[in-house]
Design a protein around this motif. Sequence first.
Motif, PDB file in Angstrom:
ATOM      1  N   GLY A  12      36.526  41.098  45.469  1.00 50.71           N
ATOM      2  CA  GLY A  12      36.148  41.514  44.156  1.00 50.71           C
ATOM      3  C   GLY A  12      35.157  42.742  44.083  1.00 50.71           C
ATOM      4  O   GLY A  12      34.663  42.837  42.856  1.00 50.71           O
ATOM      5  N   ARG A  15      35.610  45.492  41.342  1.00 45.82           N
ATOM      6  CA  ARG A  15      35.634  45.015  39.766  1.00 45.82           C
ATOM      7  C   ARG A  15      34.712  45.897  38.937  1.00 45.82           C
ATOM      8  O   ARG A  15      34.755  46.219  37.925  1.00 45.82           O
ATOM      9  CB  ARG A  15      35.532  43.498  39.530  1.00 45.82           C
ATOM     10  CG  ARG A  15      35.361  43.172  38.113  1.00 45.82           C
ATOM     11  CD  ARG A  15      35.392  41.424  38.212  1.00 45.82           C
ATOM     12  NE  ARG A  15      35.153  41.386  36.509  1.00 45.82           N
ATOM     13  CZ  ARG A  15      36.258  40.728  35.921  1.00 45.82           C
ATOM     14  NH1 ARG A  15      37.139  40.403  36.478  1.00 45.82           N
ATOM     15  NH2 ARG A  15      35.926  40.485  34.311  1.00 45.82           N
ATOM     16  N   PRO A  71      44.390  36.466  38.732  1.00 45.26           N
ATOM     17  CA  PRO A  71      43.719  35.743  39.835  1.00 45.26           C
ATOM     18  C   PRO A  71      44.575  34.799  40.635  1.00 45.26           C
ATOM     19  O   PRO A  71      44.971  33.792  39.975  1.00 45.26           O
ATOM     20  CB  PRO A  71      42.330  35.334  39.479  1.00 45.26           C
ATOM     21  CG  PRO A  71      41.932  36.129  37.930  1.00 45.26           C
ATOM     22  CD  PRO A  71      43.605  36.108  37.391  1.00 45.26           C
ATOM     23  N   TRP A  94      41.017  39.734  40.687  1.00 49.68           N
ATOM     24  CA  TRP A  94      40.621  39.799  39.535  1.00 49.68           C
ATOM     25  C   TRP A  94      41.436  40.559  38.427  1.00 49.68           C
ATOM     26  O   TRP A  94      42.221  41.324  38.867  1.00 49.68           O
ATOM     27  CB  TRP A  94      38.965  40.586  39.458  1.00 49.68           C
ATOM     28  CG  TRP A  94      39.090  41.603  39.989  1.00 49.68           C
ATOM     29  CD1 TRP A  94      38.746  42.311  41.192  1.00 49.68           C
ATOM     30  CD2 TRP A  94      39.337  43.080  39.034  1.00 49.68           C
ATOM     31  NE1 TRP A  94      38.959  43.598  41.317  1.00 49.68           N
ATOM     32  CE2 TRP A  94      39.044  44.244  39.845  1.00 49.68           C
ATOM     33  CE3 TRP A  94      39.541  43.095  37.562  1.00 49.68           C
ATOM     34  CZ2 TRP A  94      39.288  45.513  39.407  1.00 49.68           C
ATOM     35  CZ3 TRP A  94      39.712  44.421  37.014  1.00 49.68           C
ATOM     36  CH2 TRP A  94      39.585  45.727  38.110  1.00 49.68           C
ATOM     37  N   THR A  95      41.062  40.360  36.897  1.00 52.37           N
ATOM     38  CA  THR A  95      41.923  41.000  36.110  1.00 52.37           C
ATOM     39  C   THR A  95      40.896  41.015  34.851  1.00 52.37           C
ATOM     40  O   THR A  95      39.974  40.250  34.739  1.00 52.37           O
ATOM     41  CB  THR A  95      43.181  39.871  35.629  1.00 52.37           C
ATOM     42  OG1 THR A  95      42.932  38.692  35.008  1.00 52.37           O
ATOM     43  CG2 THR A  95      44.197  39.855  36.713  1.00 52.37           C
ATOM     44  N   TRP A 104      43.231  45.335  36.864  1.00 52.62           N
ATOM     45  CA  TRP A 104      43.309  44.046  38.020  1.00 52.62           C
ATOM     46  C   TRP A 104      42.950  44.728  39.522  1.00 52.62           C
ATOM     47  O   TRP A 104      43.170  46.020  39.576  1.00 52.62           O
ATOM     48  CB  TRP A 104      44.511  43.340  38.077  1.00 52.62           C
ATOM     49  CG  TRP A 104      45.634  44.121  38.181  1.00 52.62           C
ATOM     50  CD1 TRP A 104      46.593  44.563  37.021  1.00 52.62           C
ATOM     51  CD2 TRP A 104      46.496  44.109  39.453  1.00 52.62           C
ATOM     52  NE1 TRP A 104      47.682  45.204  37.770  1.00 52.62           N
ATOM     53  CE2 TRP A 104      47.486  44.994  39.009  1.00 52.62           C
ATOM     54  CE3 TRP A 104      46.157  44.061  40.675  1.00 52.62           C
ATOM     55  CZ2 TRP A 104      48.716  45.444  40.240  1.00 52.62           C
ATOM     56  CZ3 TRP A 104      47.045  44.296  41.804  1.00 52.62           C
ATOM     57  CH2 TRP A 104      48.198  45.107  41.505  1.00 52.62           C
TER      58      TRP A 104
END
Length: 174
Positions: A12, A15, A71, A94-95, A104
């Motif tokens: 992640g 992100r 996800p 993640w999006t 994403w």
Amino acid sequence: MGTAGFTYQEVGATRDMDRPLPAGYHTLRVRTRLGTGGAVQRVAGSAVLNWRMHRAVLGVTLEPEAREAAPGVGVIVGIGVGRLRLRAPCRVVWTLREADRTGWGYGTLPGHPESGEEAFLVERLPDDSVWLTVTAFSRPAVWWTRAAGPFARWGQRAYAHHCGRALKRLARAH
């Protein structure tokens, strides 16, 4: 999402674009201007989420488990031709679906020649310009990517540029 199954710990980390990427990896950030306006942002954001951008890059195949990135969705990225096609398993970690930002990130799974994460973010800025940012951190996971050294990093950077050009074409077509 936890780190179970991934080949790296910093799941992640792509992100938050304002935070530095993890130490100990090769990193890249490639930005491509796609155009201006909400329509360009919506078309480009959709093309990123539904895999059309990746499928528009010559020589790349995708085998996603779902129609859109979300996800937990697994995807096998194929690069190359015939018997020389490299199959690289990944999973979406993640999006993001906001009014002016869509994207994403996915992380590497066992069997991928690299270890790390790559993200694709379409963003409309206050000046109405729309950009794709490809962000990645990775390191070799197998002997032959270690041996490829700078060539492997060049390939990843070239792929990011190809994604930008493909998405720009898709956004202009609508």
